[in-house]
Enzyme design. Structure first.
Site, PDB file in Angstrom:
ATOM      1  N   HIS A 111       0.833  -1.210   0.000  1.00 41.01           N
ATOM      2  CA  HIS A 111       0.000   0.000   0.000  1.00 41.01           C
ATOM      3  C   HIS A 111       0.871   1.265   0.000  1.00 41.01           C
ATOM      4  O   HIS A 111       1.902   1.315   0.684  1.00 41.01           O
ATOM      5  CB  HIS A 111      -0.910  -0.008   1.242  1.00 41.01           C
ATOM      6  CG  HIS A 111      -1.951   1.063   1.234  1.00 41.01           C
ATOM      7  ND1 HIS A 111      -1.842   2.209   1.981  1.00 41.01           N
ATOM      8  CD2 HIS A 111      -3.115   1.155   0.554  1.00 41.01           C
ATOM      9  CE1 HIS A 111      -2.912   2.964   1.773  1.00 41.01           C
ATOM     10  NE2 HIS A 111      -3.704   2.342   0.913  1.00 41.01           N
ATOM     11  N   SER A 314      -9.201 -14.679  -1.764  1.00 42.51           N
ATOM     12  CA  SER A 314      -9.373 -13.241  -1.954  1.00 42.51           C
ATOM     13  C   SER A 314     -10.711 -12.943  -2.624  1.00 42.51           C
ATOM     14  O   SER A 314     -11.151 -13.689  -3.501  1.00 42.51           O
ATOM     15  CB  SER A 314      -8.238 -12.688  -2.819  1.00 42.51           C
ATOM     16  OG  SER A 314      -8.513 -11.341  -3.124  1.00 42.51           O
TER      17      SER A 314
HETATM   18  C1  LIG Z   1      -3.276  -3.581   1.858  1.00 42.36           C
HETATM   19  C2  LIG Z   1      -3.640  -2.272   2.499  1.00 42.36           C
HETATM   20  N1  LIG Z   1      -2.881  -1.804   3.488  1.00 42.36           N
HETATM   21  C3  LIG Z   1      -3.158  -0.644   4.107  1.00 42.36           C
HETATM   22  C4  LIG Z   1      -4.239   0.112   3.730  1.00 42.36           C
HETATM   23  C5  LIG Z   1      -4.514   1.398   4.434  1.00 42.36           C
HETATM   24  O1  LIG Z   1      -5.559   1.187   5.332  1.00 42.36           O
HETATM   25  P1  LIG Z   1      -6.454   2.392   5.861  1.00 42.36           P
HETATM   26  O2  LIG Z   1      -7.093   2.981   4.656  1.00 42.36           O
HETATM   27  O3  LIG Z   1      -7.402   1.713   6.799  1.00 42.36           O
HETATM   28  O4  LIG Z   1      -5.552   3.337   6.560  1.00 42.36           O
HETATM   29  C6  LIG Z   1      -5.065  -0.330   2.692  1.00 42.36           C
HETATM   30  C7  LIG Z   1      -6.217   0.453   2.251  1.00 42.36           C
HETATM   31  O5  LIG Z   1      -6.861   0.194   1.298  1.00 42.36           O
HETATM   32  C8  LIG Z   1      -4.760  -1.564   2.060  1.00 42.36           C
HETATM   33  O6  LIG Z   1      -5.496  -2.033   1.055  1.00 42.36           O
END
Ligand SMILES: Cc1ncc(COP(=O)(O)O)c(C=O)c1O
Length: 374
Positions: A111, A314
Site C-alpha cells: 500500500h 481473496s
Molecule cells: C493492503 C492495504 N494496506 C493498508 C491500507 C490502508 O488502510 P487504511 O485505509 O485503513 O488506513 C489499505 C487500504 O486500502 C490496504 O489495502
C-alpha cells in the site's frame, strides 16, 4: 445543504465496488452515544481519570482479535486505531525501536502509505519486486537480504495486497531469512492485513497470517471487511515490545503507548458491537458467501471472454482495465493495466448490479478488440 448531501449519500451508499468497503452494517443502536465527549487517550488496560472512555469495550475488542490472530491475550497488547495505516505505522515504529539499525523491506505492491511511513519514521528501506500476482518476489527478497546490508531486517508483509488481494507466503519469507543465517530474534515480521485480516480467520485453508506463524505485529482495518461509518482498525503485537515505547504521562495519569494523543472512543464501541452482533458462524458464512460470489464473478467474466482472475482466499477480482466510461460508471479503482472489483457483505444481495457490471465490462472489451483489429 445537509438534505441534499443526505440524498447523495443514499444514492451512493452501495456504490463502492472498486474499494474494500463493506456497507452492510447497522450501528443504529449506538446512536444514543453520540452525545458524549468520548476520549480513549492512553491505555485501555489502565484506569483513566477521564471517565468518558470506552476502555472496557476496547479491551474486549482486543481480546477478540488476540484470539482470532492466535496470541494469548495476556501476552499481547494492541489498540483500536484510526485505520490500517496507523496500525502499519505502529508496527514499523515498534520494529525501529527494537532495531534502530534495521532496514525495512517491502514489495512494490505494498500500500502506498508505507512509503510515507518510512519517510516519517526515517527508516532505511528497500523496495522488493512483486510477482505478477502481487505477492512479494521471493527471489528478489532473497537477493536483497543476501547483500547483508543490515543484521536486522524488518519485513513488511502483505496479507491481501490492495490491488490484487495477494498474500505473501510467510513460510517462504521465514525460510529465506533462516537460509541467510539470520536468527529469529534478529528480525521483525509485520503483517499488513488491512482487508484480508478479517477474511483469512474464516476460511477453510488460510495462508499463514497470524502469531501462530511467528509474526511480530499485525494491522487490520475495521471499516473494510467488517464495515463501519468511520475509518478504524486494530493493531496487535507482543506486550514486551510495547514496553519499549511506553511513556508515563502525569497529565493523563497513565502510560502513553499509542501514536496519537486523544483517541477515538466511538470506534471501539462500534467494533465491539460488530463483533458481538453476529456469531462466529454467521461471520464465517458471510465471508464464504463473498468468496463464492467473487468466484462466480470471475467465472462469468471468463465465460464472456474477460481474462479475470483472483488470488486464493481473496474477494478481489482482477481484470484488464476497461474504458474510462466503464470504470467511471462503476467507480472502479484501476491502474494502467488492471482494474478490480471487490466483493464485500452488501454485494451478497446485489447480484443484478454485479451481472450488469460484468456485461458492461465484457462488451467494452469486445468493442476495444474490434477497434484494435480495425
Ligand atoms: C493492503 C492495504 N494496506 C493498508 C491500507 C490502508 O488502510 P487504511 O485505509 O485503513 O488506513 C489499505 C487500504 O486500502 C490496504 O489495502
Amino acid at each position: 445543504m445537509l438534505q441534499d448531501f443526505f440524498h447523495t449519500c443514499k444514492s451512493n451508499q452501495f456504490n463502492v465496488i472498486g474499494y474494500p468497503v463493506s456497507a452492510d452494517f447497522n450501528y443504529q443502536e449506538l446512536d444514543k452515544f453520540w452525545q458524549f465527549s468520548f476520549n480513549n487517550c492512553g491505555d485501555w488496560a489502565v484506569e483513566s481519570i477521564y471517565s468518558l472512555n470506552t476502555f472496557r469495550f476496547e479491551k474486549e475488542v482486543m481480546r477478540y482479535f488476540a484470539e482470532k490472530f492466535s496470541i494469548p491475550f495476556e501476552t499481547s497488547w494492541g489498540y483500536v486505531t484510526n485505520g490500517g495505516t496507523e496500525g502499519n505505522m505502529y508496527g514499523c515504529y515498534l520494529a525501529r525501536e527494537i532495531f534502530p539499525d534495521g532496514i525495512l523491506y517491502f514489495s512494490e505492491n505494498t500500500h502506498y502509505s508505507v512509503a510515507k511511513i518510512v519517510k516519517l519514521l526515517r527508516i532505511e528501506h528497500r523496495v522488493v519486486r512483486s510477482l505478477p500476482n502481487g505477492e512479494i518476489d521471493y527471489e528478489d527478497l532473497q537477493r536483497q537480504i543476501a547483500l547483508n546490508e543490515t543484521e536486522h531486517p524488518i519485513i513488511f508483509t502483505n496479507v491481501g495486497t490492495t490491488l490484487h488481494g495477494a498474500t505473501d507466503n510467510l513460510d517462504k519469507i521465514k525460510a529465506i531469512l533462516k537460509y541467510a543465517g539470520i536468527q529469529r530474534e534478529d528480525y521483525y515480521l509485520h503483517v499488513d492485513a488491512a482487508f484480508h485480516g478479517m477474511i483469512l480467520p474464516f476460511v477453510d485453508a488460510p495462508q499463514p497470517y497470524s502469531f501462530a506463524d511467528d509474526i511480530d505485529s499485525i494491522s487490520v482495518s475495521g471499516h473494510k471487511m467488517i464495515g463501519a461509518p468511520i475509518p478504524c482498525g486494530v493493531v496487535l503485537t507482543k506486550k514486551e515490545y510495547v514496553e519499549n515505547i511506553s511513556v508515563a504521562v502525569d497529565y493523563i495519569v497513565a502510560n502513553d503507548k499509542t501514536i496519537t494523543g486523544s483517541r477515538n472512543g466511538i470506534t471501539p464501541l462500534m467494533l465491539w458491537y460488530a463483533i458481538k452482533s453476529s456469531t462466529e458462524q454467521e461471520k464465517e458464512l458471510r465471508v464464504k458467501r463473498c468468496l463464492r460470489l467473487a468466484e462466480y464473478a470471475t467465472e462469468k467474466m471468463n465465460e464472456k471472454g474477460v481474462p479475470a482472475w483472483r488470488n486464493p482466499n481473496s474477494v478481489i477480482v482482477v481484470f484488464p482495465t476497461p474504458s474510462e466510461a466503464v470504470w467511471r460508471k462503476y467507480g472502479l479503482a484501476n491502474s494502467a493495466e488492471y482494474a478490480h472489483i471487490i466483493i464485500t457483505g452488501h454485494m451478497i444481495d446485489n447480484i443484478q448490479f454485479l451481472d450488469q457490471l460484468i456485461e458492461d465490462v465484457a462488451l467494452d472489451l469486445k468493442e476495444d478488440e474490434t477497434m484494435t483489429v480495425a
